[in-house]
Design a protein around this motif. Sequence first.
Motif, mmCIF file in Angstrom:
data_model
loop_
_atom_site.group_PDB
_atom_site.id
_atom_site.type_symbol
_atom_site.label_atom_id
_atom_site.label_comp_id
_atom_site.label_asym_id
_atom_site.label_seq_id
_atom_site.Cartn_x
_atom_site.Cartn_y
_atom_site.Cartn_z
ATOM 1 N N ALA A 67 0.862 -1.195 0.000
ATOM 2 C CA ALA A 67 0.000 0.000 0.000
ATOM 3 C C ALA A 67 0.896 1.243 0.000
ATOM 4 N N SER A 68 0.538 2.262 0.767
ATOM 5 C CA SER A 68 1.263 3.539 0.668
ATOM 6 C C SER A 68 2.642 3.542 1.319
ATOM 7 N N ILE A 69 3.022 2.473 2.002
ATOM 8 C CA ILE A 69 4.412 2.403 2.459
ATOM 9 C C ILE A 69 5.343 2.371 1.255
ATOM 10 N N THR A 70 4.790 2.032 0.085
ATOM 11 C CA THR A 70 5.517 2.137 -1.183
ATOM 12 C C THR A 70 6.206 3.489 -1.309
ATOM 13 N N LYS A 71 5.549 4.531 -0.838
ATOM 14 C CA LYS A 71 6.062 5.889 -1.021
ATOM 15 C C LYS A 71 7.375 6.130 -0.273
ATOM 16 N N THR A 231 2.395 5.202 6.988
ATOM 17 C CA THR A 231 1.263 4.288 7.044
ATOM 18 C C THR A 231 0.819 3.920 5.629
ATOM 19 N N GLY A 232 -0.121 2.975 5.538
ATOM 20 C CA GLY A 232 -0.679 2.616 4.245
ATOM 21 C C GLY A 232 -1.960 1.829 4.408
ATOM 22 N N VAL A 309 -9.086 7.199 4.708
ATOM 23 C CA VAL A 309 -8.645 8.139 3.684
ATOM 24 C C VAL A 309 -7.153 7.995 3.472
ATOM 25 N N GLU A 310 -6.582 6.890 3.997
ATOM 26 C CA GLU A 310 -5.140 6.748 3.907
ATOM 27 C C GLU A 310 -4.677 6.397 2.504
ATOM 28 N N GLN A 311 -5.519 5.686 1.755
ATOM 29 C CA GLN A 311 -5.067 5.251 0.444
ATOM 30 C C GLN A 311 -6.075 5.561 -0.646
ATOM 31 N N GLY A 312 -7.343 5.542 -0.329
ATOM 32 C CA GLY A 312 -8.337 5.854 -1.331
ATOM 33 C C GLY A 312 -8.793 4.658 -2.112
ATOM 34 N N ASP A 313 -8.727 3.470 -1.517
ATOM 35 C CA ASP A 313 -9.133 2.261 -2.216
ATOM 36 C C ASP A 313 -10.487 1.767 -1.730
#
Length: 427
Positions: A67-71, A231-232, A309-313
């Motif tokens: 997930a957003s830990i990708t960033k 976070t993600g 709202v952390e990822q939008g999925d």
Amino acid sequence: MTQPARRLLLSVGLALSVALSGTTLPAPAQAAPSGWTQTPKYAAIVVDAKTGEVLYAKRADSPRYPASITKVMTLYLVMEQLAAGKLKLDDRVVISPRAAAQSPTKLGLRPGDSISVDDAMKALATKSANDIAVALAEHIGGTESRFAALMTLRAKELGMDNTHFANASGLPDSRQLTTARDLAILSRAVMRDYPQYYKLFSTRSFEFRGQNIRSHNRLLGRVPGVDGIKTGFTNASGYNIAVSGVQDGRRLITIVLGGPSGAARDNNAEDLMLTGFSVLRRRALGEQITVAQNLFEPEPSGPLTRPSVEQGDTDQDGLKIVLASATPQPKAAAAKPAKKKDEPKTSSAKGKWTVQVGAFKKKSDAQEQLAHVKKRYGAPFTAANGITTAGGGRYRAQFTGLTEANAKAACRELQAKKQPCLVIKPS
């Protein structure tokens, strides 16, 4: 319970949580305890950032969606460009139509707008802006796919052997895989290689075009010494976090993947982190001890379904969040318990049995869980009284006034839908 008292309990290994019944402590972590941390999505690791020693690991090498830990990797490559002088903090990054079209969460800039590299990095670290992740990827790599190839290459060079990146944001892609161990390696690499930029991950909020943008990392300012990192969340991954902190001059990195809610994930990461610091202090005094020896498995904290709202999925209404089960039940299977003859029916009959649906650190979380269960599962609890009881540093969410048959049938129905519950007989 105060933080000092809580840390004292942690240090002597009494408990990090109280069992659902409230009468006995849960089994130690190595004894295969129950709870959401036993679900297929869950993975975790605690690492000493200085030595690389793994203090605790659970499914640490099992493939997971980052997930957003990708960033964090996206930002690692940006930091690399800055350190090499190929990029400057005041350089402008132009938003392409493709970047602007990304799913939320995002800043919402229009095609042709631009943002400084400095603000772009803050937007990734705090808001987890998907549009800005793509814009940075295109700025550095030409295309996002080419940038993703660079991400994967750098991951392999860092020793992240089980990681593959397909995009710069962490939005759903079945090819985008990592492990808890690999994310710990990445977190450690950021601190080691670019300490001058690591403070970015401690940003709790920043101003952008009149907006106050706050970080999704709720452990910042909540756990002593925690100063990052990310976070993600996606439906497929569950709630993820990579977090790091320093106490007594020692830094730990904790990764928790696959949480059923943001609160559950955060509480588990906090427990692992504080237990790790306790173990290090006790080792300094000559004890031979591991995190697993000192850790008692936490019970679920926070409702198991919650908008994010952390990822939008999620769907726009925020109601469709996949539960902790790796494979969602078919509708027929989910409906099967409702057809059983012993299913509790709406009734005014009162009994003395209780069904408990969670134990929480905050009373408000327990109350929220009661409302969630009653609204989502309805009939079994129409005639029951929802109450919260306190003890052992936890607030228990309970439905009372049920008959034995109704209590047991209600719990079976909840368990069939992956909702933890416990039947408590009258004392």
